[in-house]
Every structure is written in structure tokens, then in C-alpha cells.
Design a protein around this motif. Structure first.
Motif, PDB file in Angstrom:
ATOM      1  N   UNK A 194      18.194   0.899  28.749  1.00  0.00           N
ATOM      2  CA  UNK A 194      18.250   1.377  27.366  1.00  0.00           C
ATOM      3  C   UNK A 194      16.828   1.583  26.852  1.00  0.00           C
ATOM      4  N   UNK A 195      16.622   2.718  26.230  1.00  0.00           N
ATOM      5  CA  UNK A 195      15.353   2.930  25.538  1.00  0.00           C
ATOM      6  C   UNK A 195      15.661   3.470  24.143  1.00  0.00           C
ATOM      7  N   UNK A 196      15.174   2.765  23.137  1.00  0.00           N
ATOM      8  CA  UNK A 196      15.360   3.236  21.763  1.00  0.00           C
ATOM      9  C   UNK A 196      13.995   3.710  21.268  1.00  0.00           C
ATOM     10  N   UNK A 197      13.905   4.995  20.930  1.00  0.00           N
ATOM     11  CA  UNK A 197      12.585   5.504  20.538  1.00  0.00           C
ATOM     12  C   UNK A 197      12.128   4.981  19.176  1.00  0.00           C
ATOM     13  N   UNK A 203      22.942   3.764  16.264  1.00  0.00           N
ATOM     14  CA  UNK A 203      24.057   3.752  15.312  1.00  0.00           C
ATOM     15  C   UNK A 203      25.317   3.080  15.845  1.00  0.00           C
ATOM     16  N   UNK A 204      25.338   2.727  17.108  1.00  0.00           N
ATOM     17  CA  UNK A 204      26.534   2.088  17.652  1.00  0.00           C
ATOM     18  C   UNK A 204      26.154   0.917  18.540  1.00  0.00           C
ATOM     19  N   UNK A 205      27.121   0.035  18.748  1.00  0.00           N
ATOM     20  CA  UNK A 205      26.898  -1.071  19.673  1.00  0.00           C
ATOM     21  C   UNK A 205      26.889  -0.485  21.077  1.00  0.00           C
ATOM     22  N   UNK A 206      25.887  -0.803  21.857  1.00  0.00           N
ATOM     23  CA  UNK A 206      25.894  -0.374  23.256  1.00  0.00           C
ATOM     24  C   UNK A 206      26.540  -1.487  24.059  1.00  0.00           C
ATOM     25  N   UNK A 207      27.372  -1.104  25.019  1.00  0.00           N
ATOM     26  CA  UNK A 207      28.147  -2.116  25.706  1.00  0.00           C
ATOM     27  C   UNK A 207      28.234  -1.840  27.186  1.00  0.00           C
ATOM     28  N   UNK A 208      28.084  -2.889  27.973  1.00  0.00           N
ATOM     29  CA  UNK A 208      28.247  -2.762  29.418  1.00  0.00           C
ATOM     30  C   UNK A 208      29.343  -3.691  29.853  1.00  0.00           C
ATOM     31  N   UNK A 231      12.455   0.075  15.730  1.00  0.00           N
ATOM     32  CA  UNK A 231      13.805   0.473  16.144  1.00  0.00           C
ATOM     33  C   UNK A 231      14.715  -0.742  16.166  1.00  0.00           C
ATOM     34  N   UNK A 232      16.015  -0.466  16.331  1.00  0.00           N
ATOM     35  CA  UNK A 232      16.997  -1.545  16.362  1.00  0.00           C
ATOM     36  C   UNK A 232      18.093  -1.201  17.350  1.00  0.00           C
ATOM     37  N   UNK A 233      18.518  -2.184  18.091  1.00  0.00           N
ATOM     38  CA  UNK A 233      19.682  -1.972  18.960  1.00  0.00           C
ATOM     39  C   UNK A 233      20.464  -3.274  19.120  1.00  0.00           C
ATOM     40  N   UNK A 234      21.776  -3.117  19.161  1.00  0.00           N
ATOM     41  CA  UNK A 234      22.648  -4.248  19.451  1.00  0.00           C
ATOM     42  C   UNK A 234      23.377  -3.939  20.738  1.00  0.00           C
ATOM     43  N   UNK A 235      23.288  -4.856  21.668  1.00  0.00           N
ATOM     44  CA  UNK A 235      23.801  -4.606  23.009  1.00  0.00           C
ATOM     45  C   UNK A 235      24.810  -5.688  23.383  1.00  0.00           C
ATOM     46  N   UNK A 236      25.949  -5.272  23.936  1.00  0.00           N
ATOM     47  CA  UNK A 236      26.998  -6.221  24.294  1.00  0.00           C
ATOM     48  C   UNK A 236      27.251  -6.197  25.781  1.00  0.00           C
ATOM     49  N   UNK A 237      27.567  -7.365  26.313  1.00  0.00           N
ATOM     50  CA  UNK A 237      27.823  -7.429  27.739  1.00  0.00           C
ATOM     51  C   UNK A 237      29.048  -8.320  27.954  1.00  0.00           C
ATOM     52  N   UNK A 238      29.994  -7.829  28.735  1.00  0.00           N
ATOM     53  CA  UNK A 238      31.188  -8.630  29.033  1.00  0.00           C
ATOM     54  C   UNK A 238      31.421  -8.658  30.522  1.00  0.00           C
ATOM     55  N   UNK A 239      31.986  -9.737  31.027  1.00  0.00           N
ATOM     56  CA  UNK A 239      32.175  -9.790  32.474  1.00  0.00           C
ATOM     57  C   UNK A 239      33.437 -10.524  32.902  1.00  0.00           C
ATOM     58  N   UNK A 240      34.041 -10.024  33.972  1.00  0.00           N
ATOM     59  CA  UNK A 240      35.156 -10.735  34.605  1.00  0.00           C
ATOM     60  C   UNK A 240      35.069 -10.554  36.107  1.00  0.00           C
ATOM     61  N   UNK A 241      35.835 -11.333  36.837  1.00  0.00           N
ATOM     62  CA  UNK A 241      35.904 -11.181  38.291  1.00  0.00           C
ATOM     63  C   UNK A 241      37.280 -11.640  38.745  1.00  0.00           C
ATOM     64  N   UNK A 258      10.643  -5.854  22.877  1.00  0.00           N
ATOM     65  CA  UNK A 258      10.687  -5.399  21.484  1.00  0.00           C
ATOM     66  C   UNK A 258       9.263  -5.157  20.997  1.00  0.00           C
ATOM     67  N   UNK A 259       9.003  -3.935  20.549  1.00  0.00           N
ATOM     68  CA  UNK A 259       7.671  -3.572  20.063  1.00  0.00           C
ATOM     69  C   UNK A 259       7.575  -3.869  18.554  1.00  0.00           C
ATOM     70  N   UNK A 260       6.535  -3.382  17.913  1.00  0.00           N
ATOM     71  CA  UNK A 260       6.301  -3.705  16.496  1.00  0.00           C
ATOM     72  C   UNK A 260       7.541  -3.475  15.631  1.00  0.00           C
ATOM     73  N   UNK A 261       7.918  -4.488  14.874  1.00  0.00           N
ATOM     74  CA  UNK A 261       9.020  -4.383  13.915  1.00  0.00           C
ATOM     75  C   UNK A 261      10.343  -3.980  14.546  1.00  0.00           C
ATOM     76  N   UNK A 262      10.460  -4.094  15.844  1.00  0.00           N
ATOM     77  CA  UNK A 262      11.724  -3.716  16.497  1.00  0.00           C
ATOM     78  C   UNK A 262      12.629  -4.936  16.595  1.00  0.00           C
ATOM     79  N   UNK A 263      13.906  -4.682  16.696  1.00  0.00           N
ATOM     80  CA  UNK A 263      14.851  -5.787  16.828  1.00  0.00           C
ATOM     81  C   UNK A 263      15.878  -5.495  17.915  1.00  0.00           C
ATOM     82  N   UNK A 264      16.086  -6.481  18.785  1.00  0.00           N
ATOM     83  CA  UNK A 264      17.120  -6.365  19.817  1.00  0.00           C
ATOM     84  C   UNK A 264      18.075  -7.536  19.660  1.00  0.00           C
ATOM     85  N   UNK A 265      19.335  -7.207  19.594  1.00  0.00           N
ATOM     86  CA  UNK A 265      20.363  -8.233  19.505  1.00  0.00           C
ATOM     87  C   UNK A 265      21.181  -8.111  20.784  1.00  0.00           C
ATOM     88  N   UNK A 266      21.243  -9.167  21.549  1.00  0.00           N
ATOM     89  CA  UNK A 266      21.920  -9.090  22.844  1.00  0.00           C
ATOM     90  C   UNK A 266      23.061 -10.110  22.876  1.00  0.00           C
TER      91      UNK A 266
END
Lengths: 481, 254
Positions: A194-197, A203-208, A231-241, A258-266
Motif C-alpha cells: 500500500x502506498x498513500x500519496x 476513503x475506504x478501509x483497505x482489507x486483506x 495522509x491517512x489509511x486504515x488497513x484490516x487483516x483477517x485470517x483463517x486456515x 508513516x511520514x510527517x503528520x501521516x496516520x496508519x491504523x492497522x
């Protein structure tokens, strides 16, 4: 023709069920770990030379390393030569949307129930699906592209955005960081990029969505997320096996920048197969997750709900390098039967006025062992650094264990570091009270546990929180009585 | 509605109830009084089905069903409500979420559909006003950080919401100042009707000035040793329990 929204909608509508396997023709690497394996993987993925070189560097580091001995559980015997390091659905074609995906595979996702709340407008979720080792489809790519956001499989990023990958790969978790990270560097199969410029708020939750399917495989995905200035991004990760008798290794690496004033929510909701009630089978979830708040006033927040895996062993960490940077770690780890969790976080305060907050809620039932291990380190330059840590343990029954190992190292006298810890048991009084209001014991426990974990669950995006609540309730079914 | 016949119970091998007989009919208000350790709270625990109490003899029929065969949650669903002497705190679970769960569990048991959020909130508002419960406490975690009085008032609010057939109030007056006591009593009085019965357990006659009982029973040493009307409560207030104790011991020695 149904669009991918509807399909995901459908997928999300289904019951959670994870113990099945999918019959898809797989392409596997020969069993064993050596340079040939690594060359095989790299060739399969049609990687450039520099990528192969990096993998080989990782492998060299790996060969010199030993398994750690400090963990609070008995290290299982791992024969890394018996694993296959690459498994992919046999399909060469480039996939553009979920519509093009093998229907068998889609049926699998239907059974999985990707953790998205279907009632929500799903237009807001982009999903990247990693099936065994290959990222099969990334939805919403076009929409994100308009904003200059790159969200694709790691393999694609290597091909299409080599400069970005080269610039950041291994800068947070070096190829020689620890034995599992080195192993991952050598054999990583795929993952998300993921790269957020600059100046863009995703605008949306990114999910893997990760899935281990094939037998005798390990999953070694790699995720790299870069949030550029403001920039801002919220990223979701779910897993099963699926349910399998033997153990499977999952050694992923996640790097956040996260660069200047950027926020990442994982956010992670981890529900890998935990093994049966006697502790046979299950996933070894040995993952290295680390983020760096490189820029000033940047922020990284980890939220994890860990209910699965035979052994969960990871410490999502934050390096607070920029001044005024902020790091957070919110965790709920549930163990039951013979499950083991040794998890927590590491926060490195390097910049001035850096702040961090750690909220950890461990819930143990059955014969399980649940350990919080955390490090808060304040460097000499980190004037006025502040940390608040709260770690709570909840015990269900009297045969499980809860342990807390907090490490605090402060080299700046202006820093404030607070640590609070509690241990409690679900009281018979609480259960009886709820019983007396017409609520049966199983539901009562679910209610109490959800209440206990509330502070962490509140951190999850809405649709994920709903799933996580359900998961907590289901996980603890039959734990009392 | 409720028939208790020769009920014996013990806890940790210690005999607590030694042959209780009691009949409660619809619409009646029964007060259970008695000195400390006489078995008053044990009686409520046994009726509600608390785990560590073992019934060794006797039977309890509630609305035609053998109460002792039912699980605690089914007793509640059948319409038995216990207002606890010491309500527990459950952090992180909102009062309203808890009540909605409870109400819908009870409705499901009676083959009724769950209440829609709108109807639920309407009901909540109505009952909250009826028993004069602080609306600010409804969204707080269940009893967490509530004062003693607030907890007791929350019990009465829950009683109003769940609308049981038989409500047992276990020392609901303990720890209340006179104003809170009046509000709690007023709430209970508003909930009294021809179909509902109450069993009020109390140490003091004071509560019975506000909640006027049809019958007063004195529990001593695991048995009901005297039954009367509200005048009996006044007599106890005046003379204490000693004369009753003596009466019992005289009978025993005969």
C-alpha cells in the motif's frame, strides 16, 4: 453479471466456518529449504534480479540464526526442511476482478465469510485476497488509482513500483531482524503493498484476507504500507486456515512507514485454526510486525483480536522516531484448550514529546497459557515522552495461566511511564446475576468477555468490530461449565 | 402462584433452611423478616437457583411447575425475579445492552419475537420515568461505579423492565437513605398489580411503612416461626426478636 460488491456482500453474509479445504489444483515448490527453493520461488514470480538478491541475503542471515529461547512456552520442534515454500492456485492469467476468479475459490471465500459487515455499504471496502501464497484479486483498484493510492499484491508492486519497494523494503524489519523475519525475507510468497500519496486520506478501509489451504505449506506473506506526508489509511487483516492434524507455520512480516503528520491504523482479526482440544495441529503464528513513525506528528495504531492459532507469538511494535509522534497498541488475545499466546508490543520512544498507549486484554480458558510481554523504551533524546500501559488478564476456570512481563527502559528523566495491571476471574456471582435475568451461562460469558474487551473492540472499524464480537462469543463456547 | 412445602436446604453441608412452608398468591405482598442469619437471603438464593445451595427436602411449585427442576435462567424466564442485595458490576457491558439481551432471552423463551430497538427504547423510557430512574445511568456499564443507592434503584428499574410474575426483593432497603428508600418504595408500589406478587425481605419495619405488606412472616433458624399482618412488623420493631426466639425455644423444649 454480478459485481464484486455483491459477491463480497454474499461472502460476508455467510456463517463463519473454517475447517474445510478447497480442491484446487496447486502449483507447489519442491519440499525443502535451500537456495534452489528460493530461486524457484523468485523465478515463479518472475522477479527482477535485485529481488532475488535480497531474498538470498535473507537466506544467508537465516542460516546463521538460532531459534530464540526466551519465550514463555516450550518451542515446538520445527523441521523447516519438511515444508513446501510455495503453493499457488494453478492459474497463470492476470486477474482483474473477483468475477474472473476460479468459482471453487470463490466458494471457499463464501464459506470463509470475509469479515465485513454486509449491512454496511460495501462500497467502502477494498479487499485484497491472499490465497496460500498468491494474491488473487484486488478489488476497487481503479477507484483507488484515481487518488494515486497504490493497493496491490506485493508481487505486482515489485513489478510495477520497484522504486518504492526498493526504497522501503526491509527498512523497518531488516532481513536479518530475527530468524522468522529472515526466513520470510528468503521465501516470502506474496502479500499486500500500500502506498498513500501526500495529502491523501484513503476513503475506504483497505482489507486483506489471508488463507492457508494447502497441506505442508507455510505462509510467508509480506505487507508493506507507506503513508506519505499528511495522509491517512486504515488497513484490516483477517485470517483463517482449515483444520489439519499437523501444524502449519505462518511467519509473516508487516512493515509500516508513516511520514510527517501521516496516520496508519492497522487492525487484525486473527482466527487461524487453533488445533483440537488436546492441542494437536493448529497454526504457529510467528509474525514480525513493526511500524516506524518516521515523520513528525505521525501516528501508528495497532489493534489486534487474536483468537486462533496453536501458538501466537508476536509483538506489533512502533518506533517513534519523529517528534510528537504517537503509537498505540490495542490487543485482545483469547486462548482456550491448549492454545498459547505470547504477545504484546514494543514501543521505542526516540523523538521528543512522543506518546504511546498500550491496552492489552488477555483472556484465558481451559489449559491455555496467555502471556503479555511488552517493552517500553525511552531514548536519551526523547524528552517529555509519555507512555501509559494497561494490561489486564481475565481467567476462565482454574487450569489456565496468565503472565505479564513488562519491560521498561528509560534513559530520559523527563519521561513519564505508567504501567497498570489487573488479573480477574469471571465471577460466579456475575454469571448468576445474568442467569437470574434470563441469560444462559454461555451468553453470559460472552457478554462479560465482550464487555471486558470493549475498550479494544471500540478501536476496530465498525464492520470488523461486529465480526470480532461474534468471534469472541463463538471462541469461548463451551469454555465454562 | 408460589407454593413452598417443607423446604430444607444446606450450603457447604450446613443446614440453612429447615422446613419452610409458604403460599403466595397473585397480587399479594409478603414481607419476610427475621434476625441476622435466620435464612432470609438463603431462601431467596434457593428460590432463584444459586449453585452452592443444595435442596435436601421439600418442593417448590411456581405457576404449576416444579421450580427446583428448572435452571436459574429458566426460573427467571418463567417470571421469577430477584432484586439482589449486592448487585454485581459488569464492566464494559452497558446497562441497556444487558437489559435488551435479558428481555429478548425471556421473549424468545415464550416464543415471542425480539423487541425492535424502537419499541425497546420506548419501553425503557416509560419504565425509567415510572420508577424514577436516572436516565444517565442507562448507558453506563452495568452497575460499574454506581453508588449503593443507584445499584438498588437499578434493580427496581430492571424489575420494571422485565415485568416478572413474582419479584423477590432481597434487602433492597439496606444501605439506602430515607429519600432513596422512598423513591424505591414508590417504584415498587407503582409496579404492584393484581397479577404480580412480591416477597420483600427486610430487617427493618421502616420499609414496610412505604410498602405495605398483606402478610408478614418471621424467619428464625431456618423456619417460619410466625405469620401475621403488618401489625406484626410493628410489634417486632417495638419488641425486637428476642421474645420470638424464646417462644420458639420453649416450644422446642416441650
Amino acid at each position: 453479471m454480478r459485481n464484486s460488491n455483491e459477491i463480497i456482500d454474499d461472502i460476508a453474509n455467510r456463517e463463519y466456518e473454517f475447517g474445510f479445504t478447497t480442491d484446487i489444483e496447486m502449483e507447489m515448490a519442491p519440499v525443502g529449504l535451500n537456495e534452489d527453493t528460493i530461486r524457484f520461488i523468485s523465478a515463479k514470480k518472475e522477479e527482477p534480479e535485485w529481488m532475488l538478491e535480497w531474498r538470498l541475503k535473507g537466506f544467508q542471515a537465516f542460516k546463521k540464526m538460532q531459534f530464540p529461547k526466551w519465550q514463555h512456552f516450550e518451542m515446538p520442534e520445527l523441521d523447516l526442511q519438511k515444508l513446501s515454500y510455495y503453493a499457488a492456485p494453478k492459474k497463470k492469467k492476470q486477474l482483474g476482478s473477483l468475477d474472473e476468479v476460479d468459482p471453487e475459490l470463490l466458494a471457499t471465500f463464501e464459506k470463509l465469510g470475509i469479515p465485513i459487515n454486509e449491512q454496511k455499504a460495501l462500497a467502502g471496502v477494498a479487499v485484497d485476497v491472499v490465497f496460500d501464497s498468491v494474491s488473487v484479486a484486488t478489488t476497487f483498484k481503479a477507484k483507488l488509482q484515481e487518488l494515486g493510492i497504490i493497493f496491490c499484491s506485493f508481487g505486482e508492486a515489485v513489478r510495477n513500483h520497484p522504486d518504492l519497494v526498493k526504497k522501503y523494503l526491509g527498512t523497518v524489519v531488516p532481513h536479518s531482524d530475527n530468524i522468522f523475519a529472515a526466513l520470510n525475507a528468503a521465501v516470502f510468497s506474496d502479500g499486500s503493498f500500500v502506498y498513500i500519496p501526500k495529502g491523501v486520506r484513503c476513503p475506504m478501509e483497505l482489507s486483506t484476507y489471508f488463507r492457508i489451504n494447502a497441506e505442508n505449506t507455510g505462509q510467508f506473506e509480506r505487507t508493506l504500507i507507506i503513508a506519505d506526508d499528511n495522509s491517512y489509511v486504515s488497513y484490516l487483516e483477517g485470517c483463517t486456515a482449515p483444520r489439519r492434524d499437523e501444524n502449519q507455520l505462518h511467519a509473516a512480516v508487516v512493515e509500516l512507514v508513516a511520514m510527517d503528520h501521516a496516520e496508519i491504523k492497522y487492525s487484525t482479526v486473527q482466527n487461524w485454526y487453533p488445533g483440537d482440544k488436546d492441542g494437536n495441529g493448529g497454526i504457529y503464528n510467528f509474525v514480525t510486525k513493526r511500524g516506524i513513525c518516521k515523520g513528525k506528528s505521525s501516528k501508528i495504531s495497532w489493534t489486534q483480536v487474536e483468537t486462533g492459532s496453536a501458538i501466537t507469538w508476536k509483538y506489533p511494535s512502533v518506533i517513534l522516531q519523529g517528534d510528537d509522534a504517537e503509537g498505540e497498541f490495542y490487543s485482545v488475545a483469547v486462548t482456550r484448550n491448549r492454545q498459547i499466546a505470547d504477545t504484546g508490543t514494543k514501543i521505542y520512544h526516540l523523538g521528543r514529546n512522543t506518546r504511546s498507549r498500550i491496552i492489552s486484554k488477555g483472556i484465558s480458558a481451559g489449559f491455555s497459557d496467555n502471556t503479555y510481554r511488552g517493552l517500553v523504551q525511552v531514548g536519551p533524546r526523547a524528552a517529555n515522552a509519555r507512555n501509559f500501559t494497561q494490561c489486564d488478564s481475565l481467567l476462565i476456570g482454574d487450569r489456565c495461566g496468565a503472565h505479564t512481563f513488562p519491560y521498561i527502559e528509560s534513559r530520559n528523566s523527563t519521561a513519564t511511564v505508567e504501567h497498570e495491571a489487573t488479573t480477574s476471574k469471571i465471577g460466579e456471582d456475575q454469571i448468576f446475576y445474568l442467569n437470574q435475568r434470563g441469560i444462559e451461562t454461555e451468553k453470559a460469558v460472552a457478554l462479560i468477555v465482550n464487555g471486558y474487551a470493549q475498550e479494544v473492540l471500540n478501536q476496530l472499524p465498525m464492520e470488523f468490530a461486529v465480526e470480532a464480537r461474534k468471534l469472541l462469543s463463538i471462541t469461548l463456547e463451551g469454555s465454562v461449565g | 402462584m408460589l407454593t413452598i412445602k417443607n423446604l430444607h436446604a444446606e450450603v457447604d453441608g450446613k443446614k440453612i433452611l429447615k422446613g419452610i412452608n409458604l403460599e403466595i398468591r397473585k397480587g399479594e405482598m409478603h414481607a419476610i423478616m427475621g434476625p441476622n442469619g435466620s435464612g432470609k437471603s438463603s431462601l431467596s438464593s434457593v428460590l432463584a437457583g444459586r449453585e452452592n445451595y443444595t435442596v435436601t427436602e421439600g418442593e417448590v411449585i411456581f405457576e404449576g411447575k416444579n421450580l427446583l427442576d428448572l435452571s436459574p435462567e429458566d426460573r427467571a424466564r418463567e417470571g421469577l425475579f430477584l432484586a439482589f442485595q449486592y448487585p454485581v458490576e459488569i464492566p464494559g457491558v452497558s446497562n441497556l445492552h444487558f437489559l435488551k439481551t435479558a428481555l429478548n432471552e425471556i421473549r424468545t423463551y415464550h416464543n415471542l419475537p425480539p423487541l425492535e430497538s424502537k419499541e425497546f427504547l420506548k419501553l425503557t423510557k416509560e419504565k425509567q420515568q415510572l420508577v424514577d430512574f436516572n436516565a444517565n445511568l442507562m448507558n453506563r456499564s452495568l452497575n460499574e461505579g454506581f453508588s449503593g443507592g443507584e445499584k438498588k434503584r437499578n434493580e427496581v428499574f430492571q424489575l420494571a423492565m422485565l415485568d416478572p410474575k413474582l419479584a423477590i426483593l432481597d434487602e433492597t432497603d439496606s444501605g439506602l437513605d430515607i429519600d432513596a428508600l422512598r423513591i424505591v418504595a414508590a417504584g415498587v408500589n407503582k409496579l404492584r398489580n393484581a397479577d404480580k406478587a412480591f416477597m420483600v425481605i427486610t430487617h427493618y419495619q421502616r420499609l414496610l411503612e412505604y410498602i405495605v405488606p398483606d402478610f408478614v412472616h418471621v424467619l428464625y433458624n431456618g423456619q417460619i416461626v410466625k405469620t401475621g399482618t403488618k401489625e406484626l412488623a410493628l410489634e417486632l420493631e417495638e419488641k425486637g426478636y428476642d421474645w420470638l426466639k424464646e417462644e420458639v425455644h420453649q416450644k422446642e423444649s416441650v
